[in-house]
Design a protein around this motif. Structure first.
Motif, PDB file in Angstrom:
ATOM      1  N   LEU A 142       0.291   7.126  -6.545  1.00  0.00           N
ATOM      2  CA  LEU A 142      -0.820   7.992  -6.581  1.00  0.00           C
ATOM      3  C   LEU A 142       0.031   9.570  -6.346  1.00  0.00           C
ATOM      4  O   LEU A 142      -0.308  10.394  -6.904  1.00  0.00           O
ATOM      5  N   GLU A 143       0.952   9.745  -5.377  1.00  0.00           N
ATOM      6  CA  GLU A 143       1.587  11.078  -5.127  1.00  0.00           C
ATOM      7  C   GLU A 143       2.101  11.395  -6.405  1.00  0.00           C
ATOM      8  O   GLU A 143       2.321  12.706  -6.831  1.00  0.00           O
TER       9      GLU A 143
ATOM     10  N   LYS B 245      -0.304  12.427  -9.024  1.00  0.00           N
ATOM     11  CA  LYS B 245      -0.816  13.952  -8.677  1.00  0.00           C
ATOM     12  C   LYS B 245       0.204  15.053  -8.911  1.00  0.00           C
ATOM     13  O   LYS B 245      -0.248  15.821  -9.377  1.00  0.00           O
TER      14      LYS B 245
ATOM     15  N   PHE C 172       0.845  -1.316   0.081  1.00  0.00           N
ATOM     16  CA  PHE C 172      -0.007   0.026  -0.115  1.00  0.00           C
ATOM     17  C   PHE C 172       0.897   1.251  -0.117  1.00  0.00           C
ATOM     18  O   PHE C 172       0.531   2.270  -0.739  1.00  0.00           O
ATOM     19  N   ASP C 173       1.844   1.066   0.611  1.00  0.00           N
ATOM     20  CA  ASP C 173       2.780   2.363   0.581  1.00  0.00           C
ATOM     21  C   ASP C 173       3.383   2.484  -0.825  1.00  0.00           C
ATOM     22  O   ASP C 173       3.702   3.766  -1.062  1.00  0.00           O
TER      23      ASP C 173
ATOM     24  N   LEU D 233       1.415   1.896  -3.551  1.00  0.00           N
ATOM     25  CA  LEU D 233       0.574   2.597  -4.124  1.00  0.00           C
ATOM     26  C   LEU D 233       0.239   3.914  -3.703  1.00  0.00           C
ATOM     27  O   LEU D 233       0.090   4.783  -4.920  1.00  0.00           O
ATOM     28  N   TYR D 234       0.667   4.281  -2.459  1.00  0.00           N
ATOM     29  CA  TYR D 234       0.492   5.777  -2.155  1.00  0.00           C
ATOM     30  C   TYR D 234       1.540   6.506  -2.853  1.00  0.00           C
ATOM     31  O   TYR D 234       1.379   7.397  -3.182  1.00  0.00           O
ATOM     32  N   GLY D 235       2.942   5.921  -3.169  1.00  0.00           N
ATOM     33  CA  GLY D 235       3.763   6.672  -3.965  1.00  0.00           C
ATOM     34  C   GLY D 235       3.323   6.746  -5.290  1.00  0.00           C
ATOM     35  O   GLY D 235       3.871   7.812  -6.016  1.00  0.00           O
TER      36      GLY D 235
END
Length: 380
Positions: A224-225, A228, A217-218, A220-222
């Motif tokens: 997305l960031e 973005k 999940f980290d 995935l967060y990376g």
């Protein structure tokens, strides 16, 4: 009277006690276990004092149990099977006591304290025939009795057996039951130890999998960031370009307004000139400037809707729906596949989810493109 026959049960009992004593010998001090008796994870028993002496000899830096300066224990090797055990900060005092062996030791010592001749002299007398010793065993009624009861009494029709034979047989059965119970307890202790290891393995596997899911999940967060950041940079770039253009036009119009204002002031001052000759000297040049200023083209301006930024809108509904469908894999992966950050099967699964969600849009795009291809056939 045959004394040899009377001594056989006593000799058999002595041999049984000797065999039991061999099972109660500590492998360190070679004496009978002294309480308390501790049981190792390998199921062997030791005197706690002997185990503590061996443990401290092999771990000289380990302090006594009363000290709180030692955060952990040391290593202890079983003298019987050489199995190495890692003890906690309590040392051998943290090992479990074998209460069953201690109870057997107490029973053995009580039996050993009674001399054999005293046991031989103890005889129960028959209640019906007070002068007769109980020397036979009724197999039907399962009670000891005397010879007269068999001949004239209540057991005359019953099958009997010599009392020593029945005694030895039942005592052997009891000894076998004790051995079975001890073996069963050893098996239960081994099962408990195995289950404790399973609990430890479950905790370790759960911790590792939690860390693995957290890392995924980290990642995935990376992603997305990073995406973005890219999209925001695109918006900022176009915003800056539009602002620079409009601000450039504002400066042009401002410069034109300032020059026109100055020209108006000059024209007003010329209108106030009282001398005609002096007025005519400058009026022609002033009229030319006014004509040029009025002819200057100031038609450059942003087209309608130039300020609109709606084309930067994004649709993340299908991505959100895909994220909501994230589940654990039903088929376990190998260590090499599961530990890698870019797992091929997971990437393929993600692509399949994206393809399934993007199919309607693709179908809509294909339709219009196919119409021109069908129109020539319609003309023919």
């Amino acid at each position: 009277m045959n004394f040899a026959v009377g001594l056989k049960p006593l000799l058999a009992e002595a041999r049984s006690m000797e065999s039991l004593e061999k099972q109660l010998i500590c492998p360190i001090c070679l004496e009978m276990f002294s309480k308390p008796v501790v049981i190792l994870p390998c199921q062997h028993n030791l005197c706690r004092k002997c185990a503590n002496d061996v443990f401290q000899a092999s771990n000289p830096l380990w302090q006594s149990r009363g000290s709180s300066a030692v955060p952990s224990g040391g290593r202890f090797r079983c003298p019987s099977c050489r199995h190495e055990v890692v003890l906690d900060r309590h040392g051998v005092y943290g090992l479990q006591r074998n209460l069953l062996v201690e109870n057997i030791i107490d029973i053995y010592k009580q039996e050993s304290a009674r001399p054999l001749h005293a046991k031989a002299e103890q005889h129960l007398m028959c209640e019906e025939h007070e002068d007769e010793r109980i020397n036979i065993y009724c197999l039907r009624c399962e009670v000891p009795t005397c010879s007269l009861c068999k001949v004239f009494g209540a057991h005359k029709d019953c099958e009997v057996a010599p009392l020593p034979a029945v005694y030895q047989r039942q005592k052997s059965e009891l000894s076998d039951g004790i051995a079975m119970l001890v073996a069963g307890n050893d098996r239960i202790q081994a099962i408990i130890t195995q289950m404790e290891e399973i609990c430890h393995t479950i905790e370790e596997n759960g911790r590792r999998q939690k860390q693995h899911v957290g890392l995924r999940f980290d990642a995935l967060y990376g992603i997305l960031e990073e995406r973005k950041k890219e999209l925001l940079q695109s918006i900022a770039a176009e915003q800056e370009a539009k602002l620079q253009r409009v601000r450039g036009l504002i400066r042009q119009y401002g410069d034109h307004l300032e020059a026109s204002s100055k020209l108006v002031e000059s024209a007003i001052q010329a209108m106030e000139e009282p001398q005609m000759a002096l007025y005519l000297q400058h009026s022609k040049e002033l009229l030319k400037k006014i004509t040029d200023m009025s002819k200057a083209s100031m038609s450059s301006r942003p087209e309608p809707g130039y300020e609109n930024m709606d084309h930067f809108s994004i649709n993340v509904d299908y991505v959100a729906e895909m994220l909501r469908t994230i589940e654990f894999q039903t088929e376990p992966l190998g260590e090499d596949e599961g530990d890698g950050p870019g797992d091929g099967s997971e990437a393929a699964a993600d692509e399949d989810r994206l393809d399934s969600l993007e199919v309607p849009e693709a179908a809509e795009d294909v339709g219009p493109r196919q119409k021109p291809a069908s129109s020539p056939h319609g003309q023919h």
